[in-house]
Design an enzyme around this catalytic site. Structure first.
Site, PDB file in Angstrom:
ATOM      1  N   LYS A 198     -11.595 -17.895  -9.454  1.00 26.43           N
ATOM      2  CA  LYS A 198     -11.379 -18.454  -8.880  1.00 26.43           C
ATOM      3  C   LYS A 198     -10.354 -19.759  -7.599  1.00 26.43           C
ATOM      4  O   LYS A 198     -11.449 -20.145  -6.842  1.00 26.43           O
ATOM      5  CB  LYS A 198     -11.883 -17.537  -7.465  1.00 26.43           C
ATOM      6  CG  LYS A 198     -11.692 -16.305  -7.783  1.00 26.43           C
ATOM      7  CD  LYS A 198     -12.726 -15.034  -7.058  1.00 26.43           C
ATOM      8  CE  LYS A 198     -14.161 -15.029  -7.029  1.00 26.43           C
ATOM      9  NZ  LYS A 198     -14.720 -13.868  -6.410  1.00 26.43           N
ATOM     10  N   ASP A 233     -20.348  -8.353  -5.486  1.00 30.30           N
ATOM     11  CA  ASP A 233     -19.579  -8.198  -4.871  1.00 30.30           C
ATOM     12  C   ASP A 233     -19.186  -6.645  -4.769  1.00 30.30           C
ATOM     13  O   ASP A 233     -19.298  -5.604  -4.457  1.00 30.30           O
ATOM     14  CB  ASP A 233     -18.644  -8.734  -4.104  1.00 30.30           C
ATOM     15  CG  ASP A 233     -17.342  -8.748  -4.575  1.00 30.30           C
ATOM     16  OD1 ASP A 233     -18.231  -8.835  -6.685  1.00 30.30           O
ATOM     17  OD2 ASP A 233     -16.376  -9.831  -4.359  1.00 30.30           O
TER      18      ASP A 233
HETATM   19  P1  ADP Z   1     -13.600 -13.785  -1.040  1.00 31.90           P
HETATM   20  O1  ADP Z   1     -15.091 -12.468  -0.566  1.00 31.90           O
HETATM   21  O2  ADP Z   1     -13.504 -13.979  -1.899  1.00 31.90           O
HETATM   22  O3  ADP Z   1     -13.434 -14.715   0.158  1.00 31.90           O
HETATM   23  P2  ADP Z   1     -11.579 -11.919   0.836  1.00 31.90           P
HETATM   24  O4  ADP Z   1     -12.029 -10.017   0.984  1.00 31.90           O
HETATM   25  O5  ADP Z   1     -12.555 -12.528   2.719  1.00 31.90           O
HETATM   26  O6  ADP Z   1     -12.031 -12.800  -0.275  1.00 31.90           O
HETATM   27  O7  ADP Z   1      -9.922 -11.906   0.882  1.00 31.90           O
HETATM   28  C1  ADP Z   1      -9.756 -13.272   0.828  1.00 31.90           C
HETATM   29  C2  ADP Z   1      -8.527 -13.175   0.403  1.00 31.90           C
HETATM   30  O8  ADP Z   1      -7.593 -11.842   0.930  1.00 31.90           O
HETATM   31  C3  ADP Z   1      -7.464 -14.652   0.199  1.00 31.90           C
HETATM   32  O9  ADP Z   1      -8.143 -15.478  -0.831  1.00 31.90           O
HETATM   33  C4  ADP Z   1      -6.053 -13.963   0.462  1.00 31.90           C
HETATM   34  O10 ADP Z   1      -6.142 -13.943  -1.198  1.00 31.90           O
HETATM   35  C5  ADP Z   1      -6.716 -11.738   0.580  1.00 31.90           C
HETATM   36  N1  ADP Z   1      -5.674 -12.314   2.302  1.00 31.90           N
HETATM   37  C6  ADP Z   1      -6.065 -12.802   3.111  1.00 31.90           C
HETATM   38  N2  ADP Z   1      -4.899 -12.291   4.413  1.00 31.90           N
HETATM   39  C7  ADP Z   1      -4.202 -11.775   3.377  1.00 31.90           C
HETATM   40  C8  ADP Z   1      -3.488 -11.149   3.891  1.00 31.90           C
HETATM   41  N3  ADP Z   1      -2.864 -11.032   5.814  1.00 31.90           N
HETATM   42  N4  ADP Z   1      -2.110 -10.393   3.695  1.00 31.90           N
HETATM   43  C9  ADP Z   1      -2.287 -10.946   1.904  1.00 31.90           C
HETATM   44  N5  ADP Z   1      -3.654 -10.959   1.650  1.00 31.90           N
HETATM   45  C10 ADP Z   1      -3.931 -11.453   2.379  1.00 31.90           C
HETATM   46 MG    MG Z   2     -15.592 -11.365  -1.528  1.00 24.94          MG
END
Ligand code: ADP
Ligand code: MG
Length: 642
Positions: A198, A233
């Site tokens: 990532k 996760d």
């Molecule tokens: P992580 O746990 O890997 O940090 P999350 O589960 O919080 O990730 O998801 C974040 C990801 O979700 C962002 O990198 C983005 O790609 C996607 N994302 C967040 N908000 C939106 C949205 N409104 N529409 C589409 N994709 C989204």
């Molecule tokens: Mg996550």
């Protein structure tokens, strides 16, 4: 003006407009495009073709996923899919109690959470959480910088613990650490990073235990907490969802990255090679982001992969997850801007910046249902610096839809692959009843079109009847609660035994088969399995040069080995070891008397008698009788009665 008109070398034709009464095979997904025709350029046509996911292709992907899973379970390194053992053999029972923390390092965000668990009745009494986005520079910094950032965030959060939370005396704050990168687990609370994904490239972590990294950072912060569970996760999501719903069998993450895990039978994991799983089942972390077989890739995917920090790796992740969808679209648009002058004569610098267009942006554009696609225009202007006419906007939306459709459908095929593999191993287990796939991640949670394409692929692959049994559900509190529950289930402090003297007695062979188990404290079956598993590992792996007493959670185990059999007793830390060693020996002598030269098989075939003998000298956890003669006499009388 249509795009084709500005570019004489490019022919153009129009999609036929659907009449309102015509059957709509896919009505909802074309929301933004439906108002008028899109001028289809050869580039767009090629994109459609290269990224198409017709049913036979999806079927191939599902089959290949199942086959790769098997290969990865057979031997270490047997396939793209690592099929990592999670060391989570028993899922939360609902009895978990106390105050626990969870810490989640995702790809975009870092979250902290605390939860007060109240056991079966009260369940989750209180929770609080906080979220911080991970500063870009830390993604390329040193391990110390990253873990110091995490530990200081945790320290700040821990300071604000209000009076809704209560830590039982004599215990420490314990953490379930969700670490969403591929890790080779070495136990429930340790694991070595396999590689960063990532977009992360942190130095100084190669070959290091990530829990040790965090512990050291917590020490530097003067934070007195301990990690009781290191959790992927997906595994955390599965555990959290399973706490509320027994039908959860699979968990899938679709956020910055992607991953999936599921409940596997221990006997279906050849590479386990006799290592026992306490419950006969275990959660396997597939690391399916590394899957690559038969994916419909375009030149844009190849270019993006080549420019990435991990070329050739995580191809499935790069095709379906949130970090990449926006970037693929951007690459397509750059090409269209260059070749077809989609946005006029020049290509703005902003559009040429890698990752300038993010998945939330393309998602927002796809929600624009206005006739003039005003929002699409302003997003394009704001994030990519381009002016666009209506025709260009329609093409942009079509490109977004094409890439998102491919991503959602392939994710759906992957899920079917997992379900299929489980069903093949145990007929009816998955398709014969309700089965829940717990979903988490910002992409799945926020992108309605993605969700629908995913569901559509699952339904196409399974057929309407079977797919009714498969429930794909966004989890309500993500992996955080799951990680806290796993910290509770693996707590070093809460073995809430009553105040009896002997907690349990176990008789196990070297391979970990329990031939006799007597508990003098109330424990759930899953907990008993866990205790047996842990005690076996503890005593079998101990150097014979060491003493026969060993600490076990908040207690100690006194054990003795007779040929291939281990007799283990669990007592208080302060109890007299020698007395209990004698007690074990007495028990063995009596067994020997009854079975003349007792062997393991005697115990297996005469277990009722063995329990009778045991009851003669230990009752309710207290030693009753220490005279061999008295016990043998009494057993003789009992035999006469039979
Ligand atoms: P992580 O746990 O890997 O940090 P999350 O589960 O919080 O990730 O998801 C974040 C990801 O979700 C962002 O990198 C983005 O790609 C996607 N994302 C967040 N908000 C939106 C949205 N409104 N529409 C589409 N994709 C989204
Ligand atoms: Mg996550």
């Amino acid at each position: 003006m249509s795009v084709a008109a500005t570019s004489p070398s490019v022919g153009s034709f129009y999609l036929r407009r659907r009449s309102p009464s015509a059957p709509m095979s896919m009505p909802r997904f074309r929301m933004a495009v439906r108002s008028a025709a899109v001028s289809v350029t050869p580039l767009l046509t090629k994109l459609h073709n290269d990224s198409a996911t017709p049913l036979p292709l999806l079927r191939h992907v599902a089959d290949a996923m199942a086959a790769d899973m098997r290969a990865g379970l057979a031997v270490e390194g047997g396939s793209d899919l690592k099929m990592i053992l999670s060391y989570v053999d028993s899922l939360p029972s609902g009895n978990e109690e106390g105050l626990f923390y969870a810490l989640d390092l995702g790809g975009t965000n870092f979250r902290v959470l605390r939860v007060q668990l109240g056991g079966k009745q009260e369940r989750v009494i209180a929770t609080e959480f906080d979220q911080v986005s991970i500063p870009k520079e830390l993604m390329f910094g040193t391990s110390e910088q990253l873990f110091d950032f995490i530990a200081s965030g945790l320290a700040k959060f821990a300071q604000k613990e209000g009076n809704k939370f209560h830590l039982p005396t004599g215990t420490k704050r314990e953490i379930g650490f969700t670490f969403s990168f591929p890790v080779k687990q070495t136990s429930i609370d340790s694991g070595i990073l396999i590689k960063w994904t990532k977009g992360f490239s942190v130095s100084g972590t190669a070959g290091k235990d990530v829990v040790a990294c965090l512990n050291e950072a917590m020490e530097r912060q003067g934070l007195d907490m301990r990690v009781s569970a290191l959790v992927n996760d997906a595994v955390g999501t599965l555990a959290g969802a399973r706490y509320w719903d027994d039908d959860v069998m699979v968990a899938v993450i679709l956020g910055t990255g992607t991953n999936a895990c599921y409940v596997e039978r221990a006997d279906a994991i050849p590479k386990l090679q006799g290592q026992v799983s306490s419950s006969g089942r275990t959660i396997i972390n597939t690391e399916w982001g590394a899957f690559s077989d038969g994916l419909p890739l375009t030149e844009f995917d190849r270019d993006m992969d080549a420019a990435s920090i991990n070329p050739g790796e995580q191809i499935f992740e790069k095709t379906i997850s949130g970090m990449y969808l926006g970037e693929i679209v951007r690459r397509v648009l750059v090409k269209m801007a260059e070749a077809d002058a989609l946005f006029g004569e020049s290509v703005p610098e902003k559009l040429s910046t890698p990752f300038a267009l993010r998945t939330p942006d393309i998602c927002a554009m796809q929600q624009d249902i206005s006739d003039d696609l005003q929002d699409v225009g302003s997003i394009l202007y704001n994030v990519a610096g381009v002016e666009s006419n209506l025709s260009a906007r329609k093409i942009v939306v079509d490109v977004c839809d094409t890439i998102v459709k491919r991503g959602g459908r392939l994710a759906g095929a992957g899920i079917v692959g997992i379900l299929q593999k489980m069903e093949e191993d145990s007929k009816g287990l998955i398709f014969g009843k309700r089965t829940v796939v717990a979903m988490d991640g910002g992409l799945y949670a926020n992108y309605p079109q993605y969700r629908r394409y995913l569901q559509e692929a699952v339904t196409e692959l399974l057929g309407t009847e079977i797919s009714k049994n498969v429930v794909i559900e966004l989890t309500k509190d993500g992996s955080g609660i799951g990680a806290a529950l796993l910290a509770a289930a693996n707590s070093h402090f809460t073995l809430n035994f009553a105040s009896t003297m002997i907690r349990f007695i176990l008789l196990q062979n070297r391979q970990g088969k329990t031939r006799l188990a007597k508990y003098y404290v109330p424990l759930e079956d899953s907990e008993k399995h866990k205790v047996e598993y842990e005690v076996h590992r503890l005593v079998v792996n101990r150097d014979p040069k060491f003493t026969n007493f060993v600490e076990f959670r908040t207690h100690k185990v006194i054990y003795r080995r007779y040929a291939g059999l281990f007799f283990s007793l669990c007592v208080d830390i302060t109890d007299n070891e020698l007395a209990y060693l004698e007690c074990i020996h007495l028990f063995v002598e009596i067994l020997d008397h009854f079975f003349s030269n007792v062997c393991e098989l005697d115990l297996v075939f005469n277990f009722h008698k063995v329990y009778l003998i045991l009851d003669e000298f230990i009752l309710a956890g207290e030693l009753q009788e220490t005279s061999k003669k008295a016990i043998i006499e009494r057993m003789g009388e009992l035999e006469k009665l039979e």
